[in-house]
Every structure is written in C-alpha cells, then in structure tokens.
Design a protein around this motif. Structure first.
Motif, short mmCIF file in Angstrom:
data_model
loop_
_atom_site.label_atom_id
_atom_site.label_comp_id
_atom_site.label_asym_id
_atom_site.label_seq_id
_atom_site.Cartn_x
_atom_site.Cartn_y
_atom_site.Cartn_z
N GLU A 479 -5.68 -15.89 88.53
CA GLU A 479 -6.98 -15.61 87.92
C GLU A 479 -8.09 -15.48 88.95
O GLU A 479 -9.14 -14.92 88.65
CB GLU A 479 -7.32 -16.73 86.92
CG GLU A 479 -6.41 -16.74 85.69
CD GLU A 479 -6.69 -17.90 84.76
OE1 GLU A 479 -7.42 -18.84 85.20
OE2 GLU A 479 -6.19 -17.89 83.62
N ARG A 480 -7.88 -16.02 90.16
CA ARG A 480 -8.91 -15.94 91.19
C ARG A 480 -9.03 -14.51 91.70
O ARG A 480 -8.03 -13.88 92.07
CB ARG A 480 -8.55 -16.88 92.35
CG ARG A 480 -9.69 -17.11 93.34
CD ARG A 480 -9.21 -17.82 94.59
NE ARG A 480 -8.36 -18.95 94.29
CZ ARG A 480 -7.34 -19.33 95.06
NH1 ARG A 480 -7.04 -18.64 96.14
NH2 ARG A 480 -6.62 -20.36 94.72
N LYS A 481 -10.23 -13.99 91.72
CA LYS A 481 -10.43 -12.59 92.13
C LYS A 481 -10.17 -12.39 93.62
O LYS A 481 -9.57 -11.41 94.02
CB LYS A 481 -11.84 -12.14 91.77
CG LYS A 481 -12.10 -12.04 90.27
CD LYS A 481 -13.52 -11.56 90.00
CE LYS A 481 -13.78 -11.45 88.50
NZ LYS A 481 -15.17 -11.01 88.21
N GLY A 482 -10.69 -13.31 94.41
CA GLY A 482 -10.58 -13.14 95.85
C GLY A 482 -9.59 -14.11 96.47
O GLY A 482 -8.89 -14.85 95.79
N ARG A 483 -9.53 -14.07 97.80
CA ARG A 483 -8.71 -15.01 98.56
C ARG A 483 -9.61 -16.02 99.24
O ARG A 483 -10.76 -15.73 99.56
CB ARG A 483 -7.87 -14.28 99.62
CG ARG A 483 -6.83 -13.34 99.05
CD ARG A 483 -5.94 -12.84 100.17
NE ARG A 483 -5.11 -13.90 100.72
CZ ARG A 483 -4.89 -14.08 102.02
NH1 ARG A 483 -5.47 -13.29 102.92
NH2 ARG A 483 -4.12 -15.07 102.44
N ARG A 484 -9.08 -17.20 99.46
CA ARG A 484 -9.83 -18.23 100.17
C ARG A 484 -9.63 -18.10 101.67
O ARG A 484 -8.52 -17.84 102.14
CB ARG A 484 -9.38 -19.61 99.72
CG ARG A 484 -9.86 -19.99 98.33
CD ARG A 484 -9.30 -21.32 97.91
NE ARG A 484 -9.82 -21.73 96.60
CZ ARG A 484 -9.22 -22.58 95.80
NH1 ARG A 484 -8.06 -23.11 96.15
NH2 ARG A 484 -9.76 -22.91 94.63
N LEU A 485 -10.71 -18.30 102.40
CA LEU A 485 -10.59 -18.48 103.84
C LEU A 485 -10.21 -19.93 104.10
O LEU A 485 -10.89 -20.85 103.64
CB LEU A 485 -11.92 -18.15 104.53
CG LEU A 485 -12.30 -16.67 104.63
CD1 LEU A 485 -13.72 -16.52 105.15
CD2 LEU A 485 -11.33 -15.93 105.53
N GLU A 486 -9.12 -20.12 104.82
CA GLU A 486 -8.66 -21.48 105.10
C GLU A 486 -9.63 -22.17 106.06
O GLU A 486 -10.23 -21.55 106.93
CB GLU A 486 -7.27 -21.44 105.74
CG GLU A 486 -6.18 -20.90 104.83
CD GLU A 486 -5.98 -21.75 103.59
OE1 GLU A 486 -6.07 -23.00 103.72
OE2 GLU A 486 -5.76 -21.19 102.50
N GLY A 487 -9.76 -23.48 105.89
CA GLY A 487 -10.54 -24.25 106.85
C GLY A 487 -9.86 -24.25 108.21
O GLY A 487 -8.63 -24.22 108.30
N LEU A 488 -10.66 -24.28 109.28
CA LEU A 488 -10.11 -24.18 110.62
C LEU A 488 -10.07 -25.55 111.30
O LEU A 488 -11.05 -26.30 111.29
CB LEU A 488 -10.96 -23.23 111.47
CG LEU A 488 -10.95 -21.76 111.02
CD1 LEU A 488 -11.87 -20.93 111.91
CD2 LEU A 488 -9.53 -21.19 111.03
N GLY A 489 -8.91 -25.86 111.89
CA GLY A 489 -8.76 -27.08 112.67
C GLY A 489 -8.97 -26.79 114.14
O GLY A 489 -10.10 -26.69 114.61
N SER A 490 -7.88 -26.63 114.89
CA SER A 490 -8.01 -26.28 116.30
C SER A 490 -6.75 -25.54 116.72
O SER A 490 -5.92 -25.18 115.90
CB SER A 490 -8.22 -27.53 117.15
OG SER A 490 -8.57 -27.17 118.47
N GLY A 491 -6.63 -25.31 118.03
CA GLY A 491 -5.46 -24.62 118.55
C GLY A 491 -5.73 -23.22 119.02
O GLY A 491 -4.85 -22.56 119.54
N SER A 492 -6.97 -22.74 118.85
CA SER A 492 -7.33 -21.44 119.39
C SER A 492 -8.83 -21.44 119.71
O SER A 492 -9.53 -22.43 119.45
CB SER A 492 -6.96 -20.31 118.43
OG SER A 492 -6.95 -19.07 119.11
N ASP A 493 -9.32 -20.32 120.23
CA ASP A 493 -10.62 -20.31 120.89
C ASP A 493 -11.83 -20.34 119.98
O ASP A 493 -12.96 -20.26 120.46
CB ASP A 493 -10.70 -19.07 121.79
CG ASP A 493 -9.81 -19.17 123.01
OD1 ASP A 493 -9.96 -20.14 123.76
OD2 ASP A 493 -8.93 -18.30 123.20
#
Length: 737
Positions: A479-493
């Motif tokens: 039912e969700r129209k869009g996608r969620r942006l995941e929260g960011l932890g670490s491991g890249s710049d």
C-alpha cells in the motif's frame, strides 16, 4: 523476469507517474529542458568505457600510501581534466599501519603453523602480483601473545553472555570468531572488553565458501585460502586518522601520541582463511558448539578452552603516509557557493575491481557525461563537486580529513553529498536523508533495470515484497506509494558529511545478485568482476544514470525538492519502536527473573553443559517519552506548513534563494552540540553506527543504545536531547515562509 510481470498492480503507480513530464522542483518550462539534458547525459554513458576503466584502475594494487595509490589518483585526475572539469589533488597525511610480522602457531596439543597467504591463480591475471598487502587487520595492536584458544561464535556481546552462562571466561585467552553478523572491528573490541589477549577472525564456509556455492575460480565463493583483510579501527568512536580527531590531517596538524588514540585496538588481531582455521578449531575440546554456533568445516566444533594453545605475533610499520583526494569541480553559473557533492573512494586493500573501482568507474563515467554536456554550452546552476577519496578502507581517512578540514565551509555550501561504493548486478539499494524519499522515487521510477526491463524502483520494491514473510508487513509495503530511504550507519564515505556535519546525504548502489567471496582479498580482480559481478557492465551504467540524475536535478532545481514530512514520519516510527522496545524488555525481564527465581533458567538443551545460574536483572522503569512526542507533534505541523510554502513558492517566479539555502541546511538542526555519549564526534541525534554493530545503523542512537545497555538514567536524558533537536528542527522549518 516473469515474476515481475505478475506484480502488475504493484508496478502500476510508477508506470503512471513515469508518464508525467514535470519534475519536482522544476517549472513546466525548466522540466522540459531538464529532461532533454538528462537524455543527452544518458547518451554519453558507456558500459564499454566503464568496463575499460575498471580494468585500468584495478590493474595493480593501490592501498593508501602506496605508489599504486598515487598512480591511481593521478590517472583519475587526468580523466577529470580531460572531461573539462577543474580538478586537483588535495593531500592529507595520515597514520597507516602495514604488516611487518605475522605469525600464528598452534603449539599444543599438536603443531601447526598457519600459511597466512593467498595463492595466485592462473585463471586470475592479477592475483599473483608483487606489492600486494599481506593478509592482516589494520589497526591491530603490536603484540606477541600465547594462550588457550576459545571459540566465540561471531564474537558479539550475546555470544559472550552465553559463554558466561556456561562458566567460560576468555580472560587471558586468545579467541577465534567467525566473520559475519557485525562489522569485523566489533569482534576484537568485545574480546578485549572481556579480557582476551588476542583475536583471530575467519570466514566459515557455512557463511562464505563451499556451502554457499562453487568456490573461486570455478564459482564466486571464497576458497579455503581466501582471506578478508580489513580495518578493525573503533570507527564507532570516530573515523578518520586516529591521531587528528576533529581536525584535518594536514602536514603540520597537531597529532596525538599513538598510545592516546582511542580508536586503535589494544590487542593483536589477525584474519585467517578457513584452511588455517580448521586445525585450530579441530584442536579444541570443551563443550560442543551446536546449532547456530557450528559451521560447515568437516569437524565437530568445540568451544574450549582446554589443550589447544596458540601463539600469535603481530608487528606493524606505523607510518604517516599521504592520502590523495581527487577533487573536481564544475562551477555553478548562478549559485557557485552552493555545492552538489558526489563521492566514491578509489583506494583498495589490493586491486579492488569491485570494491571500490566498480563504483568509481561509474562515477567517472558520470563526470565524462557532464563534460560532454559542457561542450554543448550547458552549465549547472549550482557548483558540482566530484570527489574521489583515498584511504576509505582503513577507516574513511580521506573523506573524514577533507570534511574536518572544510567543516564550516561545507556546512555553509554543501547542498547534498551523494555517495556510492562497490556496485554490481541486482537490486537498487538506497539510504540517506528521508526528506529526499520522494525525490529518489521520482528518479528511480524512470530508470530501467538492465536485467528485467522494469524500472529500478519496481524491481527493488518487488524484491522487498518477496523477502517479507509477515502478511501485515507485505500489506503495508504493497500500500505504500514510495520506497523508504534506509537509515545510514557507517562503512563508507558518507559518515562525516551526515553524522558529523549534518549535511543531507544519499548512499546509492546496485547489488544482491553479485555475491561471492572475493571481498578484500587478492581475488577482487577484473577477472572475478567480469565473470561474477556485472559481466556486461550495464549496472555501472544504471548507477551512473541514477546518481547522475540526482546530481543534475539538485544542481539545476528551481526549488530544491525536499519534503520533510517523510522525515517526520520516519522519526515518529523510530520513536514508536523505542516505546515498544522498552515495553518488551520490561515484560521479558519480568519473565526471566521469575525463571531465575524458580531455578528453571536454561540457555540450551545440551545435558553435558553445566550452566551457571544468572543474576536477576534490574527492572525496566517506565521511560517518559512525552517530551519527544510533543516535539514530534510540532514537527508534524511545521513540515505540513512547509509543504504548503514549498508548493506556493514552486509555482511562482520569485527568487527562491533564501528558501533553498534554508532547506539544504535544515538537517543541521538535528545535530547535538555534545554529540553522543562517550563518542562526541557523532553529533546526529537520529543516526549513528551502533556501538556494537559498527556498519549497522542505530536509529535515535542515544536513546536506543542506553535502553539496550539498561542505562535508564541515560535513556531518559537522551530522550530530552532528541526532543530538543526535533524541536529545533520544528521551529526552524515552521519559520520558513
């Protein structure tokens, strides 16, 4: 492909939206021009060129501080200049340890000396080259230790709880842990906290090897001799050069004494192959490791301690080395002091065809395509900055030193930082600032997945749907129209930009059908990549299209496409999770204490193990979330108000400069002056890498980790800290008109 067509109802919304011509943040006229620009941009992208660049830049080892690193940086610099960008190398001087002595011996009850070497293969042209870094963990301590060996499963805090329940103490002993379930640096950190004097880490074939599939070179998975190099810096305290926390590591920077650097491990650590791990594990006695603790080697896994005695010796060259950040700019025609930043690192542990050159090559093709646009007379409104970082692998060195060295300027000028890393065949993955969820949906709904010919949005959403087992979650996702942006932890710049400076951030990439065991080994090569990762390099083009559109639209938008209603909804959801977490802990604690009191508390069904009765746990108090909930009510109202302001301004011909600057600096309101407890470098109150997860994100980390660690006073205090930051953002957004 068939399964995607069966999801017709799921695909319909994005197909309808794809027919729309207006782009959010653009007028009808500027949308038409923007679409033409993007079509021309796409025509300049080339899978062939991306493949050639991967081969060129992964042709030799290029770890930070090496001649290869300088050579790669100079090649990238020359490419940027040939594209027509204003490019330079910005050099920082960072501490970087390389191995001098590595020795691992089983001295009893039998003798075995570990090989500690990956053999070159005739099927892999670069695997036997000179100047390859030996297998090691950067930021291990120098050490020469001997002791009983204990198997600690994945080496996580819960594993040590189970060892304690069995009466097994690792103090004064050497532990061996499996790679997986957390970032590698957590394993020696937790081992040290429990008194261990050394730590070995190996990849079990159950997780990465012949149990997963055919091993290299026949298949993609880890052979018995493959080893995952990697950093064990305590990056959850702060990333970057350990000697210059908070400041750029220039030549004359004031440095800590190495003994005072808290992010360097205090015990020797060494990664080994499962070939070298098997004799050590086979020598163990003690309780049998069953269930989740066992692996796939042809032995009975035991925990120890006992007769198995290990000698571990590590010694390193602790040198200050140059890190070469390549910075390339296209000056904005209207807003030169507003920067749209795009980054991917270029250093590797060895040759690094996948990690990071696959992402670096896609990013360079973006820059080439922008250079082609420059030749037609196009100019972006805002300055575009391409950043090829050095030193990411040992601990985000290049990007962190750049961010710390330019902190005030970046907080004034950086509209967004868009990151990528390794890239391969499969599903689109995205994380970052939730105010950009609608922005990314609009982009991904109009880019075609190379393998399935549906949009990358639809393929990613269908992939999510297939993975979910809960009917409730499936319904919610459907039912969700869009996608969620995941929260960011670490491991890249992205870490320094988002979590230290509060700059709006995205992290983008493709993967999921490119699995294998080459990670951080000599087999992360062009031969491996073209066979198992992205054989026709089309996912490199897909990444360049996706990230390139994000760059172009942010650079040329009339009104920046931020929608903070999504951010409100996300923080509200995180808050509900924490309320549920504390309530569930209260119930679980009550049950556990009842079992302990009744002398009926067991952790496993193995009758041969005598379990130690645990002490009763402290009761979980009723935490008061009222202040945070009130702040969220204010944020909901202010984000709704701002959405109306944004819609009105986007339909006018007024000057949008003031609103745009306020929009891109808004995330800084979520920074805490004091930072997180015991790690003040991390200042974002919504996202941080977990203290015991490393790469994995902890959302509302100050509150969540205090609850998990049963520090109720700190949890209540951190609720107030987060409430204050949410209130700041609410007042800030509510004042925009």
């Amino acid at each position: 492909m068939k399964k995607y067509f069966t999801l017709g109802l799921l695909l319909l919304p994005s197909l309808l939206q794809a027919q729309q011509k207006n782009i959010t943040g653009f007028t009808s006229t500027s949308s038409a021009q923007q679409l033409k620009t993007e079509q021309a941009f796409d025509q300049s992208l080339s899978a062939t060129t991306i493949g050639e660049t991967i081969k060129e830049l992964s042709a030799f080892p290029h770890n930070v501080g090496s001649p290869g690193s300088k050579a790669v940086a100079e090649k990238i610099l020359a490419k940027y200049k040939s594209f027509g960008l204003d490019a330079k190398i910005e050099t920082y001087y960072v501490l970087y340890p390389t191995p001098k002595t590595r020795l691992l011996e089983l001295t009893g009850p039998t003798k075995y000396t570990a090989l500690l070497k990956e053999p070159g293969l005739p099927e892999d042209a670069t695997s036997g080259q000179a100047n390859q870094l030996s297998t090691y963990n950067a930021w291990s301590a120098d050490g020469d230790v001997s002791g009983e060996l204990v198997f600690v499963n994945y080496g996580l805090p819960d594993d040590y709880d189970k060892l304690a329940a069995m009466g097994i103490d690792v103090k004064g002993k050497i532990v061996i842990a499996k790679y997986g379930r957390s970032w590698r640096g957590i394993k020696p950190k937790v081992a040290y906290e429990h008194g261990a004097i050394g730590c070995l880490i190996y990849s079990d074939p159950r997780d990465d090897g012949y149990t997963a599939g055919d091993v290299y070179p026949k298949g993609a998975y880890k052979s018995e001799f493959g080893v995952q190099r990697g950093s064990v810096m305590d990056m959850v305290v702060y990333p970057g050069d350990p000697l210059t926390p908070g400041i750029g590591a220039t030549k004359d920077a004031k440095r800590l004494d190495r003994k005072d650097a808290t992010t360097i491990m205090k015990i020797p650590v060494l990664p080994i192959s499962y070939h070298d791990a098997q004799p050590l594990l086979a020598a163990l006695d003690g309780p049998v490791a069953t269930g989740d603790w066992s692996g796939s080697l042809p032995i009975t896994y035991h925990i120890g301690p006992g007769k198995a005695i290990v000698h571990l010796k590590t010694e390193f060259n602790w040198d200050i080395v140059p890190a070469y950040d390549v910075i390339a700019k296209i000056k904005g025609s209207q807003f030169p002091d507003e920067w749209v930043m795009r980054g991917n690192h270029h250093d590797a542990w060895v040759n690094g065809a996948n990690d990071p050159i696959s992402g670096q090559s896609a990013m360079l093709d973006e820059a080439k395509a922008l250079g082609d646009l420059l030749k037609t007379g196009w100019r972006p409104k805002r300055t575009i900055v391409y950043c090829s970082w050095d030193g990411e692998e040992p601990g985000l060195l290049g990007s962190t030193e750049f961010a710390e060295g330019h902190d005030k300027e970046l907080q004034q000028k950086a509209v967004i930082y868009i990151n990528s890393d390794s890239n391969g065949r499969g599903f689109f993955g995205e994380g970052g600032s939730q105010a950009l969820e609608n922005f990314m949906d609009e982009i991904t709904q109009n880019i075609t997945d190379p393998q399935t010919n549906v949009s990358v949005f639809d393929r990613a959403k269908a992939g999510e749907l297939v993975k979910i087992s809960s009917a409730k979650e499936k319904k919610e996702l459907f039912e969700r129209k869009g996608r969620r942006l995941e929260g960011l932890g670490s491991g890249s710049d992205y870490s320094s930009f988002l979590q230290h400076l509060g700059i709006t951030t995205l992290d983008l990439g493709f993967g999921g059908e490119d699995g294998g065991g080459e990670y951080h080994s000599i087999y992360d090569s062009f031969d491996d990549y073209r066979r198992f990762k992205d054989p026709d390099f089309k996912y490199g083009v897909a990444l360049a299209q996706t990230a390139g559109r994000a760059v172009l639209r942010m650079a040329d938008a009339d009104v920046l496409p931020f929608d903070f209603r999504n951010l409100y909804a996300t923080i509200d959801r995180y808050t509900t999770e924490l309320v549920d977490l504390s309530n569930n802990m209260r119930d679980a604690t009550a049950i556990d204490n009842q079992l302990i009191k009744a002398n009926d508390y067991t952790l496993a069904s193995d009758p041969t193990i005598k379990y130690v009765q645990p002490a009763a746990k402290s009761e979980v108090p009723n935490l008061d979330f009222t202040a945070l909930k009130v702040a969220l009510d204010s944020l909901k109202k202010s984000t709704s108000h701002l959405a109306d302001v944004w819609a009105k301004e986007s339909q006018s011909d007024a000057n949008h400069d003031k609103l745009n600057k306020a929009l891109y600096q808004a995330e800084q309101q979520l920074l805490s002056t004091d930072g997180l407890p015991r790690r003040p470098w991390y200042r974002h109150t919504i996202y941080a890498p977990g203290f015991y997860t490393g790469y994995g994100v902890k959302t509302l980390p100050g509150i969540r980790e205090a609850i998990e660690q049963r520090n109720w006073t700190e949890a209540q205090q951190q609720i107030g800290v987060v409430a204050a930051s949410v209130n700041r953002l609410a007042l800030y957004l509510g004042s925009l008109n």
